[in-house]
Design a protein around this motif. Sequence first.
Motif, mmCIF file in Angstrom:
data_model
loop_
_atom_site.group_PDB
_atom_site.id
_atom_site.type_symbol
_atom_site.label_atom_id
_atom_site.label_comp_id
_atom_site.label_asym_id
_atom_site.label_seq_id
_atom_site.Cartn_x
_atom_site.Cartn_y
_atom_site.Cartn_z
ATOM 1 N N ILE A 14 0.847 -1.203 0.000
ATOM 2 C CA ILE A 14 0.000 0.000 0.000
ATOM 3 C C ILE A 14 0.882 1.254 0.000
ATOM 4 N N TYR A 15 1.947 1.242 0.793
ATOM 5 C CA TYR A 15 2.883 2.371 0.831
ATOM 6 C C TYR A 15 3.538 2.565 -0.533
ATOM 7 N N GLU A 16 3.906 1.459 -1.185
ATOM 8 C CA GLU A 16 4.504 1.536 -2.517
ATOM 9 C C GLU A 16 3.519 2.158 -3.505
ATOM 10 N N CYS A 17 2.240 1.785 -3.408
ATOM 11 C CA CYS A 17 1.210 2.399 -4.259
ATOM 12 C C CYS A 17 1.175 3.908 -4.042
ATOM 13 N N ASP A 18 1.230 4.329 -2.786
ATOM 14 C CA ASP A 18 1.219 5.758 -2.465
ATOM 15 C C ASP A 18 2.433 6.471 -3.056
ATOM 16 N N CYS A 19 3.605 5.852 -2.945
ATOM 17 C CA CYS A 19 4.831 6.456 -3.477
ATOM 18 C C CYS A 19 4.756 6.581 -4.997
ATOM 19 N N VAL A 64 -2.339 1.012 -10.510
ATOM 20 C CA VAL A 64 -1.765 1.158 -9.170
ATOM 21 C C VAL A 64 -2.844 1.624 -8.192
ATOM 22 N N LYS A 65 -3.670 2.566 -8.633
ATOM 23 C CA LYS A 65 -4.754 3.050 -7.775
ATOM 24 C C LYS A 65 -5.748 1.922 -7.477
ATOM 25 N N ARG A 66 -6.059 1.119 -8.490
ATOM 26 C CA ARG A 66 -6.961 -0.022 -8.267
ATOM 27 C C ARG A 66 -6.334 -1.032 -7.316
ATOM 28 N N ALA A 67 -5.034 -1.282 -7.498
ATOM 29 C CA ALA A 67 -4.329 -2.221 -6.623
ATOM 30 C C ALA A 67 -4.386 -1.747 -5.175
ATOM 31 N N LEU A 71 -6.136 -3.698 -2.149
ATOM 32 C CA LEU A 71 -5.360 -4.093 -0.965
ATOM 33 C C LEU A 71 -5.990 -3.552 0.315
ATOM 34 N N VAL A 72 -6.399 -2.291 0.291
ATOM 35 C CA VAL A 72 -7.019 -1.686 1.474
ATOM 36 C C VAL A 72 -8.339 -2.398 1.796
ATOM 37 N N ALA A 73 -9.156 -2.613 0.771
ATOM 38 C CA ALA A 73 -10.472 -3.230 0.992
ATOM 39 C C ALA A 73 -10.368 -4.671 1.460
ATOM 40 N N ASN A 74 -9.304 -5.365 1.086
ATOM 41 C CA ASN A 74 -9.183 -6.792 1.397
ATOM 42 C C ASN A 74 -8.107 -7.106 2.426
#
Length: 179
Positions: A14-19, A64-67, A71-74
Amino acid sequence: MSQSLAETHVENLIYECDCITAGDYGESTQEHIDDLMLQMEGFSFPLMCTRSSAIPRDKTLDGVKRAKGWLVANMATLTNSGNGTTVSSSSVSQATATADVSVEVSQAVTEIGNDPVLDKETKEALELALSRARMAAEAKNKTGFAEHVAKVIDLATKSADLVPKALLALGALAKLFGA
């Protein structure tokens, strides 16, 4: 209590997605997206159960946004750690029930997103209420579940086509209390 390895791994993704979405990697952004999606392939079974198998193939910022959203939802489902390493028939039936719930909820969220009647804010509120109902059901919190069910039904009635789909998803969530 310390975090499990699974929780740490999902939080790192999730952090990688944010970066990536923040543009932290400049010219090497695509390399980081490719690496992230390769790691997402490790979740092939839960992705399939939630009808989200296409996420790892979408090697764009939208992917990436969908990922991240997935990840957050699951996260609760992905990081659920048991008390031991043995697999009993009850844990297998719980896993099956959770997979069935994931499919029903995912279908409802897709229908909500595609609904032509609801405005964006109502769609987001309905998806959030459904997500919170799921979390309450997974935590076996009957009071919290009942509160979120009422909100889901109230919001779903703004588009008659969504009522049956929302009720199916809520029915699947309610099964978690008996599993």
